[in-house]
Write a protein that holds these residues in place. Structure first.
Motif, PDB file in Angstrom:
ATOM      1  N   GLY A  41       6.055 -10.971   7.774  1.00 56.43           N
ATOM      2  CA  GLY A  41       4.883 -10.188   7.437  1.00 56.43           C
ATOM      3  C   GLY A  41       4.143  -9.628   8.630  1.00 56.43           C
ATOM      4  N   GLY A  43       3.149  -7.029  11.141  1.00 56.18           N
ATOM      5  CA  GLY A  43       3.221  -5.581  11.231  1.00 56.18           C
ATOM      6  C   GLY A  43       3.049  -4.856   9.919  1.00 56.18           C
ATOM      7  N   VAL A  44       2.764  -5.559   8.849  1.00 51.16           N
ATOM      8  CA  VAL A  44       2.543  -4.928   7.559  1.00 51.16           C
ATOM      9  C   VAL A  44       1.107  -4.413   7.524  1.00 51.16           C
ATOM     10  CG1 VAL A  44       2.508  -5.306   5.069  1.00 51.16           C
ATOM     11  CG2 VAL A  44       4.206  -6.464   6.462  1.00 51.16           C
ATOM     12  N   ALA A  45       0.936  -3.181   7.097  1.00 52.14           N
ATOM     13  CA  ALA A  45      -0.397  -2.575   7.060  1.00 52.14           C
ATOM     14  C   ALA A  45      -1.328  -3.387   6.175  1.00 52.14           C
ATOM     15  CB  ALA A  45      -0.306  -1.145   6.543  1.00 52.14           C
ATOM     16  N   GLU A  47      -2.452  -6.420   6.738  1.00 51.75           N
ATOM     17  CA  GLU A  47      -2.338  -7.862   6.935  1.00 51.75           C
ATOM     18  C   GLU A  47      -2.691  -8.201   8.383  1.00 51.75           C
ATOM     19  OE1 GLU A  47      -1.662 -10.273   4.698  1.00 51.75           O
ATOM     20  OE2 GLU A  47      -1.708  -8.684   3.192  1.00 51.75           O
ATOM     21  N   THR A  89      -1.045   1.271   9.832  1.00 53.47           N
ATOM     22  CA  THR A  89       0.220   1.728   9.248  1.00 53.47           C
ATOM     23  C   THR A  89       1.274   0.644   9.445  1.00 53.47           C
ATOM     24  OG1 THR A  89       0.926   2.775  11.305  1.00 53.47           O
ATOM     25  CG2 THR A  89      -0.304   4.150   9.751  1.00 53.47           C
ATOM     26  N   ASP A  90       2.351   0.740   8.676  1.00 57.44           N
ATOM     27  CA  ASP A  90       3.397  -0.281   8.770  1.00 57.44           C
ATOM     28  C   ASP A  90       4.110  -0.285  10.122  1.00 57.44           C
ATOM     29  OD1 ASP A  90       2.966  -1.359   6.290  1.00 57.44           O
ATOM     30  OD2 ASP A  90       4.470  -0.129   5.287  1.00 57.44           O
ATOM     31  N   ASP A  91       4.119   0.829  10.809  1.00 55.30           N
ATOM     32  CA  ASP A  91       4.818   0.875  12.092  1.00 55.30           C
ATOM     33  C   ASP A  91       3.874   0.817  13.294  1.00 55.30           C
ATOM     34  OD1 ASP A  91       3.728   3.329  11.600  1.00 55.30           O
ATOM     35  OD2 ASP A  91       5.430   4.460  12.388  1.00 55.30           O
ATOM     36  N   ASP A  94       5.110  -1.564  16.091  1.00 56.56           N
ATOM     37  CA  ASP A  94       6.468  -1.438  16.616  1.00 56.56           C
ATOM     38  C   ASP A  94       6.476  -1.356  18.133  1.00 56.56           C
ATOM     39  OD1 ASP A  94       7.528  -1.557  14.119  1.00 56.56           O
ATOM     40  OD2 ASP A  94       7.817   0.605  13.903  1.00 56.56           O
TER      41      ASP A  94
END
Length: 114
Positions: A41, A43-45, A47, A89-91, A94
């Protein structure tokens, strides 16, 4: 008589092989539990994520590093080693290493580091 004692010593030397399968199962279980606790979990937007920065950084360096990631900064440790952020954001995480962070952990792991 001497032949039997040599045969018994050979068996005793290989007794550790019987322990290998249960130890392997325990090791896989511990590794997967740690992986799910600390890294799942991340890197999940939306969280929270705990970023670990170098110990010689001060709070201003941590703020600058975290701000470069397009995240909401929730909390920074008093000595500037940890920063809890929420990715937009989800990325967003990264490229957390380019910000200077050494590690990104699930926010649950941060409580273990205090």
């Amino acid at each position: 008589m001497k032949m039997e004692s040599v045969h018994m010593n050979d068996r005793a030397g290989l007794a550790w092989i019987n322990w290998f399968p249960p130890l392997a199962v325990c090791a896989v279980g511990l590794f997967s539990t740690a992986w799910m606790t600390f890294f799942a979990g991340v890197g999940v937007a939306g969280e929270p994520v705990a970023l670990v920065f170098p110990p010689n950084w001060d709070r201003s360096n941590v703020f600058l590093g975290a701000a470069s990631l397009n995240v909401h900064i929730v909390d920074v440790d008093s000595n500037g080693t940890f920063a809890v952020v929420i990715p937009r954001t989800d990325d967003a995480l990264d490229r957390f290493r380019t910000s200077g962070a050494l590690l990104a952990l699930n926010s649950v792991a941060r409580t273990l580091c205090r």
